[in-house]
Design a protein around this motif. Structure first.
Motif, PDB file in Angstrom:
ATOM      1  N   VAL A  46      -0.311 -22.378  -9.624  1.00 42.98           N
ATOM      2  CA  VAL A  46      -1.710 -22.237  -9.274  1.00 42.98           C
ATOM      3  C   VAL A  46      -2.289 -20.757  -9.505  1.00 42.98           C
ATOM      4  CG1 VAL A  46      -3.292 -22.321  -7.258  1.00 42.98           C
ATOM      5  CG2 VAL A  46      -1.196 -23.860  -7.367  1.00 42.98           C
ATOM      6  N   LEU A  47      -3.591 -20.754 -10.250  1.00 38.66           N
ATOM      7  CA  LEU A  47      -4.181 -19.635 -10.574  1.00 38.66           C
ATOM      8  C   LEU A  47      -4.885 -18.922  -9.514  1.00 38.66           C
ATOM      9  CD1 LEU A  47      -5.761 -20.705 -14.043  1.00 38.66           C
ATOM     10  CD2 LEU A  47      -3.565 -19.432 -13.672  1.00 38.66           C
ATOM     11  N   PRO A  48      -4.612 -17.756  -9.365  1.00 35.23           N
ATOM     12  CA  PRO A  48      -5.497 -17.026  -8.239  1.00 35.23           C
ATOM     13  C   PRO A  48      -6.605 -16.805  -8.442  1.00 35.23           C
ATOM     14  CG  PRO A  48      -4.349 -15.381  -9.831  1.00 35.23           C
ATOM     15  CD  PRO A  48      -3.888 -16.787 -10.314  1.00 35.23           C
ATOM     16  N   ARG A  49      -7.415 -16.518  -7.228  1.00 41.07           N
ATOM     17  CA  ARG A  49      -8.914 -16.930  -7.256  1.00 41.07           C
ATOM     18  C   ARG A  49      -9.457 -15.463  -8.236  1.00 41.07           C
ATOM     19  NH1 ARG A  49     -13.155 -16.136  -2.254  1.00 41.07           N
ATOM     20  NH2 ARG A  49     -15.161 -16.381  -3.251  1.00 41.07           N
TER      21      ARG A  49
ATOM     22  N   ARG B  65      -7.215 -24.788  -9.562  1.00 42.96           N
ATOM     23  CA  ARG B  65      -6.907 -24.604 -10.832  1.00 42.96           C
ATOM     24  C   ARG B  65      -5.326 -24.334 -10.944  1.00 42.96           C
ATOM     25  NH1 ARG B  65     -11.478 -24.046 -13.694  1.00 42.96           N
ATOM     26  NH2 ARG B  65     -13.391 -23.449 -12.690  1.00 42.96           N
ATOM     27  N   ALA B  66      -4.778 -24.871 -11.730  1.00 41.51           N
ATOM     28  CA  ALA B  66      -3.226 -24.782 -11.988  1.00 41.51           C
ATOM     29  C   ALA B  66      -2.717 -24.918 -13.341  1.00 41.51           C
ATOM     30  CB  ALA B  66      -2.420 -25.496 -11.019  1.00 41.51           C
ATOM     31  N   VAL B  67      -1.777 -24.262 -14.016  1.00 39.34           N
ATOM     32  CA  VAL B  67      -1.271 -24.482 -15.381  1.00 39.34           C
ATOM     33  C   VAL B  67       0.018 -24.647 -15.238  1.00 39.34           C
ATOM     34  CG1 VAL B  67      -2.927 -23.087 -16.326  1.00 39.34           C
ATOM     35  CG2 VAL B  67      -1.016 -22.147 -15.505  1.00 39.34           C
ATOM     36  N   ASP B  68       0.746 -25.343 -16.382  1.00 41.01           N
ATOM     37  CA  ASP B  68       2.275 -25.415 -16.239  1.00 41.01           C
ATOM     38  C   ASP B  68       2.623 -24.946 -17.903  1.00 41.01           C
ATOM     39  OD1 ASP B  68       4.774 -26.693 -16.706  1.00 41.01           O
ATOM     40  OD2 ASP B  68       4.315 -27.931 -14.896  1.00 41.01           O
ATOM     41  N   ALA B  69       3.819 -24.115 -17.763  1.00 44.52           N
ATOM     42  CA  ALA B  69       4.131 -23.463 -18.969  1.00 44.52           C
ATOM     43  C   ALA B  69       4.974 -24.646 -20.045  1.00 44.52           C
ATOM     44  CB  ALA B  69       5.262 -22.296 -18.846  1.00 44.52           C
ATOM     45  N   ASP B  70       5.215 -25.606 -19.286  1.00 45.33           N
ATOM     46  CA  ASP B  70       5.893 -26.936 -20.253  1.00 45.33           C
ATOM     47  C   ASP B  70       4.573 -27.523 -21.142  1.00 45.33           C
ATOM     48  OD1 ASP B  70       8.273 -26.199 -19.155  1.00 45.33           O
ATOM     49  OD2 ASP B  70       7.565 -27.525 -17.405  1.00 45.33           O
ATOM     50  N   ALA B  71       5.197 -28.742 -21.707  1.00 44.28           N
ATOM     51  CA  ALA B  71       4.235 -29.427 -22.576  1.00 44.28           C
ATOM     52  C   ALA B  71       4.570 -30.880 -22.450  1.00 44.28           C
ATOM     53  CB  ALA B  71       4.647 -28.975 -23.951  1.00 44.28           C
TER      54      ALA B  71
ATOM     55  N   SER C 271     -22.286 -19.981  -4.469  1.00 43.45           N
ATOM     56  CA  SER C 271     -21.262 -19.559  -5.475  1.00 43.45           C
ATOM     57  C   SER C 271     -20.028 -20.114  -4.900  1.00 43.45           C
ATOM     58  CB  SER C 271     -21.261 -18.080  -5.634  1.00 43.45           C
ATOM     59  OG  SER C 271     -20.730 -17.426  -4.397  1.00 43.45           O
ATOM     60  N   SER C 272     -19.822 -20.854  -3.824  1.00 44.79           N
ATOM     61  CA  SER C 272     -18.634 -21.304  -3.376  1.00 44.79           C
ATOM     62  C   SER C 272     -17.845 -22.491  -4.231  1.00 44.79           C
ATOM     63  CB  SER C 272     -18.448 -21.806  -1.893  1.00 44.79           C
ATOM     64  OG  SER C 272     -19.696 -22.940  -1.933  1.00 44.79           O
ATOM     65  N   ARG C 273     -18.747 -23.090  -4.994  1.00 47.76           N
ATOM     66  CA  ARG C 273     -18.284 -24.092  -5.700  1.00 47.76           C
ATOM     67  C   ARG C 273     -17.892 -23.688  -7.180  1.00 47.76           C
ATOM     68  NH1 ARG C 273     -23.531 -28.532  -5.848  1.00 47.76           N
ATOM     69  NH2 ARG C 273     -23.658 -28.572  -3.433  1.00 47.76           N
ATOM     70  N   ALA C 274     -18.027 -22.472  -7.357  1.00 48.96           N
ATOM     71  CA  ALA C 274     -17.215 -22.047  -8.619  1.00 48.96           C
ATOM     72  C   ALA C 274     -16.212 -21.196  -8.248  1.00 48.96           C
ATOM     73  CB  ALA C 274     -18.320 -21.387  -9.541  1.00 48.96           C
ATOM     74  N   ALA C 275     -16.064 -20.869  -7.139  1.00 44.81           N
ATOM     75  CA  ALA C 275     -14.870 -19.803  -6.606  1.00 44.81           C
ATOM     76  C   ALA C 275     -13.680 -20.465  -6.877  1.00 44.81           C
ATOM     77  CB  ALA C 275     -15.118 -19.495  -5.409  1.00 44.81           C
ATOM     78  N   GLY C 276     -12.633 -19.741  -7.421  1.00 46.99           N
ATOM     79  CA  GLY C 276     -11.208 -20.293  -7.228  1.00 46.99           C
ATOM     80  C   GLY C 276     -10.445 -20.101  -6.151  1.00 46.99           C
ATOM     81  N   VAL C 277      -9.596 -21.149  -5.753  1.00 52.45           N
ATOM     82  CA  VAL C 277      -8.786 -21.123  -4.704  1.00 52.45           C
ATOM     83  C   VAL C 277      -7.440 -20.692  -4.843  1.00 52.45           C
ATOM     84  CG1 VAL C 277      -8.190 -22.686  -2.612  1.00 52.45           C
ATOM     85  CG2 VAL C 277     -10.338 -23.091  -3.833  1.00 52.45           C
ATOM     86  N   ALA C 278      -7.063 -19.695  -4.011  1.00 50.53           N
ATOM     87  CA  ALA C 278      -5.774 -19.329  -4.216  1.00 50.53           C
ATOM     88  C   ALA C 278      -4.654 -20.257  -3.840  1.00 50.53           C
ATOM     89  CB  ALA C 278      -5.415 -17.987  -3.370  1.00 50.53           C
TER      90      ALA C 278
END
Length: 786
Positions: A566-569, A597-603, A687-694
């Motif tokens: 999970v990407l930090p804010r 928002r999250a990413v995964d190093a796999d494919a 701006s809360s809608r565009a904020a990232g969530v930790a």
């Protein structure tokens, strides 16, 4: 005295097209002739063979100077130190050549490096070592005292095994008053020697006479043989039988069958009664050997064949015939029958093939001598004239180097990989009618030369291996075949070493030198190295060695070994910190309040993320009311499910579970704190809608490998974080230096999300599934640039 002469034969001119071997064949076709007397002792000098051939003495041993032909057995030998030809064993001309006018021993002299063949004739000269020999040492003659003067009485002459003047005989009769000697003057001396009565006999005066007939040859010193003539004087019987001729000449084809009539003889006797009754017989001097071939009828005088008549064994038969009457005392008449045997083509040619240069290297030049061929035919005339030919469609030809001698030479190039050997059949055919043939075969093996490099079975090898493989696992077996033989075809394999980033290729993979098995030396990490491209070399063991290379592409397939992250804010905020989000109570249904928002190093599937709400640890709503928020399955967007009211708790804690689609699936969680405020009280509502969530990352170490970074976190896409994770550059190793990033996979775009929550979910599912399918195949069908 020994003599050496040089003759120039036609063989050199026939080899003019072969420019490379012209000088050698001119030397090979020149003939040397020496002469040596028969019965010469061992070691007798014959000739300076090497000097006469123009060969330096220092080259004799290195070039393997030797006598290759042993047609004369071990009669002659050559000293390889000084090149002198000498007598090695006793030579008996009569045993070698019989009564032939010419007698010689043919030698084939060979030197190699380069190969040369010389033909040498050594004439064996006759010496007078055989005295004249009569058929018997004593002969009895019965002569009537009534015989008229000048009567002739035939005697069997002597024979001499020598030739020429050594066989020219002179006859002498011991001195006496009754008989003289009548000797034929013809060179053949086929007529009998005759006693001639020159004084009347008188039995009462001398009833028996003893005479000696001697024969002396023309040799130096001359040799003599003799026979004792015992003459018994008989009472008169008026007439002796008389033949029509004193000499009969008959031609008889060889191989005439038994019983074939040779000649009918007739001797007349004018006496009457028993005195005129004639009987025929061979004279007592006739050898038993002749009686094994011919038979005479004592009454009719017919001479018939009694055995196998062979021209090659005896070409001329001389038979002394005696006719005797039955008088008392009997009277005798004599004649000579000369039977000339006519040659019939009954002997096929004889072939002898002597190998010289076997096996033959496949790169041997045209004109290389392979073998020596000698041919002979025991017949005479046209029946003994022989021509030779080869089987068709072979890269060889026959060259005539001397009388009845040939060389088998290479006529065109060889290729062992096409034909490894040839069965060469030499056929000899005489000129008789019908012609007779003989064949001799030689197997010409073609020796291998290292003229073929190893060839791989495939132009390129493509291998797929899952990451995290066990060390030493087998990747692929490369195979190269070499069309050569033996050592030239023994293939060994090796890596073409290079650097892969900061490390050597040999730290990643190895290849077995003999089997070609390629192994991974360590576990491979797709996130570090997605494509390893390298070359394997195959080399044979020939001198010089030949080799070739093949390219291997090792694609590292993904395994689900990374949990979502999970990407930090913010850039400085920790991933585990829960950040509050302000939400206005006036927000209607479907209002997006935040996005995880999250990413995964796999494919692929392993990087395809989905989001779902988990029960909050402290309860999400009071009184069991339905939770007013939901999360997009594939977008991570948190939105309201209904309009908010005063009954909703002011503080909401949401636990979002992020899960990939690997097997087994890996997860991460994110905590979202929502603060419900009245309209106009939210200072950061816009701006809360565009904020990232930790969130809480499942694997902290994965953060260092994810290369999407803040750029991936910048935009909202319908395909969610899987699309972002796929946009990162994939690492490929294909050459020297740092890994290249020319391999990229992109996910297709999808229409914007609708305002409807249900339609948004459907778009998330549709967009992610289609992106997953297209992205999976596009990751396999990538284009790589080097």
């Amino acid at each position: 005295m020994l003599a050496a002469t040089r003759q120039s034969g036609p063989g050199a001119q026939r080899l003019l097209p072969w420019l490379l071997l012209l000088a050698a064949w001119r030397a090979g076709s020149a003939q040397l002739r020496y002469s040596v007397p028969e019965e010469a002792q061992h070691g007798t000098f014959v000739g300076r063979l090497a000097q006469d051939l123009g060969l330096p003495l220092a080259e004799l041993v290195p070039r393997l100077f030797r006598v290759a032909s042993r047609a004369g057995g071990d009669l002659l030998e050559v000293n390889v130190q000084n090149g002198i030809l000498f007598v090695n064993a006793r030579m008996d001309r009569e045993a070698l050549c019989g009564r032939s006018a010419e007698c010689g021993v043919h030698l084939e002299v060979v030197v190699e490096r380069p190969l040369q063949v010389f033909h040498v004739e050594v004439e064996v000269r006759d010496v007078n070592d055989n005295p004249p020999v009569f058929p018997a040492t004593r002969k009895n003659l019965f002569i009537s005292e009534a015989r008229a003067l000048d009567s002739h009485f035939s005697l069997e002459g002597a024979s001499d095994a020598d030739v020429g003047s050594n066989a020219q005989l002179t006859y002498r009769l011991s001195p006496n008053e009754y008989f003289s000697l009548d000797v034929p003057t013809s060179a053949e001396q086929v007529n009998p020697v005759n006693l001639v009565l020159k004084k009347s006999l008188d039995r009462e005066v001398a009833s028996e006479l003893l005479l000696v007939l001697s024969a002396t040859d023309g040799g130096k010193p001359e040799l003599t043989g003799s026979v004792e003539l015992r003459i018994t004087v008989l009472d008169s019987n008026d007439n002796a039988p008389v033949f029509d001729k004193s000499l009969y000449r008959v031609k008889l084809p060889e191989n005439s069958s038994n019983g074939t009539l040779v000649i009918s003889l007739n001797a007349s006797d004018p006496d009457e009664g028993s005195n005129g009754h004639v009987l025929y017989s061979f004279t007592t001097e006739v050898s038993p050997r002749l009686e094994a071939y011919f038979h005479i009828d004592s009454v009719s005088g017919d001479i018939k064949v009694n055995g196998k008549i062979d021209f090659e064994e005896n070409q001329l038969w001389k038979i002394q015939i005696e006719a005797v009457d039955k008088g008392n005392p009997p009277m005798f008449g004599h004649c000579t029958v000369l039977i000339e045997v006519v040659d019939v083509n009954d002997n096929a040619p004889e072939l002898v093939v002597t190998s010289i240069s076997l096996p033959v290297p496949e790169d041997a030049p045209v004109g290389t001598v392979i073998a020596l061929v000698s041919v002979s035919d025991r017949d005479s005339g046209a029946n003994g004239q022989v021509s030779c030919a080869l089987t068709p469609d072979v890269p060889f030809r026959l060259l005539s180097t001397f009388r009845n001698y040939y060389s088998l030479v290479l006529d065109s190039g060889l290729d062992r990989e096409l034909v490894s050997g040839y069965s060469v059949v030499v056929t000899a055919r005489d000129a008789g009618s019908p012609a007779l043939r003989a064949s001799a075969s030689v197997w010409v093996e073609v020796a291998d030369v290292n003229d073929n490099a190893p060839a791989f079975a495939q132009a390129e090898y493509t291998v797929f291996v899952r990451e995290n493989n066990a060390p030493g696992c087998h990747l692929v077996t490369v195979s190269a075949r070499d069309a050569d033989a033996r050592e030239n075809a023994r293939v060994s394999y090796s890596l073409v070493e290079r650097r892969v980033g900061e490390r050597l290729l040999s730290s990643y993979v190895s290849v077995h030198a003999e089997s070609g098995r390629v192994h991974a030396l360590q576990p491979l990490d797709r996130e570090e190295l997605e494509l390893l491209r390298f070359e394997v070399s195959a080399r044979d063991a020939g001198v010089p060695a030949l080799g070739s290379n093949v390219t291997l592409q090792v694609f590292v397939l993904d395994e689900n070994d990374h949990a979502p992250w999970v990407l930090p804010r913010g850039a400085g905020g920790p991933a585990s910190e829960a950040v509050p989000v302000w939400v206005s109570r006036s927000a209607g249904a479907g209002h997006v309040v935040a996005k995880v928002r999250a990413v995964d190093a796999d494919a692929g599937y392993n990087a395809w993320l989905s989001y779902e709400l988990q029960a909050a640890p402290n309860g999400a709503a009071s009184g069991g009311a339905r939770l007013p928020f939901r999360v997009g399955l594939y977008t991570g967007e948190i939105s309201t499910t209904r309009s908010l009211d005063e009954a909703d708790l002011a503080r909401q804690r949401l636990l979002v579970l992020v899960k990939d689609h690997g097997e087994p699936a890996l997860t991460a969680t994110a905590t979202v704190l929502l603060s419900l405020v009245d309209s106009g009280q939210a200072p950061a509502a816009a701006s809360s809608r565009a904020a990232g969530v930790a969130g809480v990352a499942g694997v902290a170490a994965a953060a260092g490998r994810v290369r999407a970074g803040a750029a991936c976190a910048g935009g909202a896409s319908a395909v969610g974080s899987w699309s972002c994770s796929q946009r990162r550059r994939q690492r490929v190793s294909g050459g020297e230096g740092a890994p290249k990033a020319d391999l990229m996979a992109f996910s297709p775009s999808v229409p914007p999300e609708s305002s409807s929550a249900d339609s948004g979910v459907q778009q998330d599912i549709f967009g992610n599934v289609s992106t997953l399918i297209l992205g999976y195949f596009s990751s396999l069908l990538v284009s790589v640039t080097y």
